[in-house]
Scaffold this motif. Structure first.
Motif: not given
Length: 405
Positions: A327-335, A371-381
């Protein structure tokens, strides 16, 4: 029952394995530090001007845990202090003081760390109650009371910056402009090579630091370090063939951490002793590895503050919800925000939670992959790495602590 206990105590009286276990402890300071001669010479060259009463460049030592950073600076400190004692006619005093910035109740606020430095310099301030500016005043007063040069060794200095902010380092370096009798030099020790990249530019500029990077030990170097300790710590014939090389291989493969290899060897020997074995066998190394990993993680979870536990609770919750998938850091922060509301704790910023997630990655509790999301930037999985046994105990510790918020 008394008979059974006597049997246990009798088996330890025989002491078939250890000659001197203290040599394997993390606080043992060997006379020689193998494979760090170059780094020790560099440190000595940078700090040598203090013998003339001159302030030196601020120095930062970087490298993984267990790569000899602290031992090396202690070796130079000891040599400098002996040299100063031989030259008793100096018109100034050299004081070298060490603080571990990871210790609670010592370096978790600007007030407390200043109070600890003052205490080490022979002064005293109350544990609480004074304005921080008044404590700075006391600090200046004590170091200006005579002509002296202060070298402050701040171990785990990145933890200080995280807990207090980088203003403390800035204030320390700027104090030199207010001093007439004394000067302060800093030696910072950190496992994080990049932590200064994120500090305020004015702080980085004021530090004017020199850097020495300690590379991880390889398997041959770790084996050499272990062999130098084995001779005086174990009885002859107490180690089965291949035990030392297996310890070295484990530590080299994971992090190049000599301290971990020493811990692994010591715990393996303790396990062998408890089962009444006259030798440390290969199987004891495997058992010790499992025990150390479990105990280290549970100790970290127990000792860290509530905010760390809530972040980890959020990660555990998501891991179970996703049935072990990432899962991703954004999901962790929401929880995390939801759990903060539940336990009535003020939420940290998303950036600070990101720092905590990175620390869990360093501790081996989780794996973080960018991981790279292209134009969506980079996310931490993120993927949780705890075994079922450790996870069960970890959840008990977290929920028990949070229910007492």
């Amino acid at each position: 029952m008394n008979y059974e206990l006597d049997e246990i105590f009798d088996s330890f009286d025989k002491n078939l394995i250890f000659k001197d276990k203290s040599i394997l402890q993390s606080n043992y300071q060997p006379q020689e530090i193998p494979h760090r001669q170059d780094e020790i010479k560099q440190i000595a060259s940078i700090l040598a001007p203090v013998l003339r009463g001159e302030k030196t460049s601020n120095l930062f030592l970087y490298g993984n845990t267990g790569t000899g950073k602290t031992l090396s600076i202690f070796k130079v400190q000891e040599a400098l202090e002996k040299r100063m004692q031989r030259g008793m006619g100096s018109d100034f005093e050299l004081k070298i003081k060490y603080l571990n910035c990871k210790l609670k109740q010592v370096a978790d606020t600007e007030y407390r760390i200043l109070a600890e430095i003052i205490r080490q310099l022979g002064g005293e301030v109350p544990a609480t109650g004074l304005p921080t500016q008044a404590v700075y005043g006391k600090f200046i007063e004590i170091i200006e009371s005579k002509k002296q040069l202060i070298v402050l060794i701040l171990d785990e200095v990145d933890q200080l910056v995280k807990k207090i902010s980088n203003n403390f380092l800035y204030n320390l370096t700027r104090l030199n402009s207010e001093l007439s009798n004394s000067q302060i030099s800093l030696v910072g020790i950190s496992n994080d090579l990049t932590f200064l990249d994120n500090v305020d530019p004015r702080v980085k500029s004021s530090l004017s630091e020199e850097e020495i990077v300690f590379a991880p030990y390889n398997a041959i170097q770790i084996q050499d370090i272990l062999m130098k300790r084995v001779e005086n710590s174990f009885k002859e014939g107490a180690l089965d063939g291949g035990v030392v090389s297996k310890c070295a291989a484990y530590a080299a493969r994971e992090s190049g951490d000599a301290r971990r290899a020493l811990d692994l060897l010591r715990v393996a020997a303790e396990l062998a002793e408890r089962e009444g074995s006259s030798k440390v066998l290969i199987k004891h190394i495997d058992e010790a590895k499992h025990k150390i990993e479990r105990d280290k993680i549970l100790d970290v979870i127990t000792s860290h503050p509530k905010q760390f536990q809530i972040v980890l609770n959020s990660i555990v919750f998501l891991s179970e919800e996703k049935k072990g998938y990432s899962f991703f850091t954004g999901e962790v922060y929401n929880n995390y925000q939801n759990f903060c509301k539940k336990y009535k704790i003020e939420a940290l910023t998303q950036r600070r939670v990101g720092d905590i997630i990175q620390e869990f990655d360093m501790l081996g509790i989780i794996n973080v992959r960018v991981i790279s999301k292209g134009r969506g930037g980079r996310m931490r999985e993120i993927r949780l790495l705890l075994s079922d046994e450790v996870l069960k105990k970890a959840k008990e510790i977290i929920l028990n602590n949070l229910n007492y918020c």
